[in-house]
Write a protein that holds these residues in place. Structure first.
Motif: not given
Lengths: 399, 165
Positions: B67-74
């Motif tokens: 949902g609101e945290q669908e994409f992440a960058l590491m």
């Protein structure tokens, strides 16, 4: 050698645009650089990469863990065993599997042999690009001997798929030991001969010293690792900083350069070959007895006769071959010192049979972006030499 | 290694208020989730004040079900003199993929960000040259997103039920 770029820009001149690559015989792979030239001086370089992009990170999301090893072969194909074993160690870290000492020492021997093979390619090609074909022909046959060792161990030569998750697929056969011993005995003389032929050669030195230099600070900003970083004077080596596979047991030096130019990159690789020989010699001497693989039946194929006669073995065989082994949830990063630098695997597992996300930290990809900065203001022929001395491998660059 | 995590967390709490959303050890590896808005400030202070000046790697991640945290960058950092490593993650919804570029802080981030843009479509605001890097320029989608299945969707011989999944 290097003219000030600022003055070049302010002078009103007709620059020539030169398309170097994608398939140029001097670039050793598919790289394209659009160069803006002022005579023979490079004013601006714009690299384009991705010509052999095969979407490995996407492919890996669909493959069971043991089937990802052949993908890693095709990253830096000059030293594929290091990639294979880096991947195996990553999975071992995730499943928390303890590998027997013997397997680790065997891995060290194979990884150092492939490092030598990798450096032979790079150093001899630097010599070829400066016009010294002879050295190349003399030393390159030793890469062949290393491939014969790999062939004796696992049956493959270039894209090896060597080892398994949890250790090695089999012990070194007699033939492999014979070849390793022969190599250890005969290679030093050949390397010395090449060294004599090239390293202190006046023409070679004039050609390579101060060619494509980069400072240590700049190299760190650009994320350089491996021989290219060490040539700039920074002694970062994953084998020493974060020892894996029992590297802490061996005594070896980290060669470093000072100027970060082509000559230093060449010299660091030459010295590393000697250090690798030292490591292999110690590994052979101290080779522990015992098993050559860990007890991980979920990942390690059982003996064939057991598959036909034992129920568990048959089940594990089926699960491995069909890729039905679930792995624990987790997020790990593991890095090894590849031929070109820190080769990292960032792996996220959601508990399924395939990785949720697998990211390769490819050293080539990261340091190739400094290439324009290193060649701008220099001559075209230096650009070719700089590229070969950085050992940019298209497979690793484009993944 | 958890002392390192505490050290970074405390430093960030004093220098960038409310930036740290969570701080955990992932398999003995310090891992921080931070507020996306504070990314640039956090990376500036960990580089300049804490000395994590080596950006080892960065990559995008797609969690289709979050949902609101669908994409992440590491982002993963390395303090070379002390040999300390840790990673930072930021999360964002699909509707808001604008991320400030850090290529000014870390020269090496330039191509890493281009790769993340190419694969996932993150928009790095302020990036000097945000073009696709590995795929061809004409491509109109971002292939590493999970909605693009790797296998041909027309195949019916590889359904999960045949494998007891």
């Amino acid at each position: 050698m290097s003219k000030n770029i600022e003055t070049l820009h302010t002078e009103e001149k007709d620059y020539t645009t030169l398309n170097l690559g994608p398939t140029h015989p001097a670039t050793h792979g598919i790289f394209q650089n659009v160069l803006t030239m002022d005579g023979e001086i490079i004013v601006k370089a714009v690299p384009t990469i991705g010509y052999i992009h095969r979407a490995f990170e996407k492919l890996a999301e669909r493959r069971p863990y043991n089937q990802i090893t052949p993908i890693t072969d095709r990253l830096n194909y000059c030293s594929s065993p290091i990639n294979n074993m880096g991947w195996h160690m990553t999975v071992e870290k995730l499943i928390q599997c303890e590998v027997p000492k013997r397997a680790e020492y065997m891995r060290v021997i194979i990884m150092e042999l492939s490092r030598i093979a990798d450096h032979i390619v790079c150093d001899t090609v630097i010599a070829v690009d400066t016009g010294a074909m002879t050295g190349f022909l003399y030393l390159f046959q030793w890469r062949e001997k290393i491939y014969e060792i790999f062939e004796a161990i696992c049956g493959a030569r270039l894209t090896t798929n060597i080892g398994r998750i949890g250790g090695m697929e089999r012990d070194f056969p007699e033939d492999a030991w014979r070849r390793i011993h022969a190599f250890m005995e005969e290679f030093p003389a050949a390397l010395k001969e090449f060294d004599k032929l090239v390293t202190r050669n006046r023409i070679f030195m004039d050609r390579t010293i101060n060619c494509g230099p980069i400072s240590g600070e700049r190299a760190l900003e650009y994320g350089f690792t491996g021989p290219n970083l060490r040539a700039a004077g920074v002694d970062y080596d994953v084998r020493v900083m974060n020892p894996y596979s029992s590297y802490q047991d061996f005594d070896f030096n980290i060669p470093v350069g000072t100027n970060g130019d082509t000559y230093d990159r060449y010299s660091v690789r030459m010295d590393e070959m000697w250090e690798s020989m030292k490591i292999i010699r110690q590994a052979i001497e101290k080779m522990p007895s015992g098993d050559f693989h860990a007890e991980v039946p979920e990942f390690y194929l059982p003996e064939k006769q057991d598959v036909y006669s034992k129920m568990e073995a048959l089940i594990y065989h089926f699960k491995i071959v069909m890729g039905e082994t679930d792995v624990p949830k987790g997020e790990v990063y593991h890095s090894v010192e590849g031929g070109n630098g820190e080769l990292g695997f960032y792996l996220i597992s959601d508990g399924g049979r395939t990785p949720f996300r697998l990211h390769f930290r490819r050293p080539c990809y990261i340091y190739y972006q400094a290439y324009p900065e290193m060649i701008e203001g220099g001559m075209l022929s230096d650009a070719i030499l700089t590229m070969s001395s950085m050992n940019v491998i298209a497979g690793e660059l484009d993944a | 290694m958890s002392e390192l995590l505490n050290k970074i967390q405390q430093h960030l709490n004093t220098h960038c208020e409310n930036a740290v959303l969570s701080a955990t050890m992932e398999r003995e590896f310090p891992c921080l989730v931070i507020e996306k808005k504070q990314l640039f400030a956090v990376l500036t202070t960990i580089k300049n004040d804490l000395g994590f000046s080596f950006l080892t790697t960065m990559c995008g991640i797609h969690y289709p079900d979050q949902g609101e945290q669908e994409f992440a960058l590491m982002y993963q950092f390395h303090h070379l003199p002390n040999n300390e490593r840790f990673r930072i993650k930021i999360f964002m919804p699909k509707s808001d993929l604008d991320v400030p570029t850090v290529s000014g802080l870390f020269a090496t981030a330039n191509w890493m960000e281009r790769e993340a843009f190419d694969f996932y479509g993150f928009k790095f605001t302020g990036h000097p040259d945000l073009r696709r890097i590995l795929n061809m320029d004409e491509m109109n989608y971002h292939p590493l997103r999970k909605e693009y299945a790797l296998e041909d969707s027309g195949r019916d011989d590889k359904q999960d039920k045949y494998f007891g999944r």
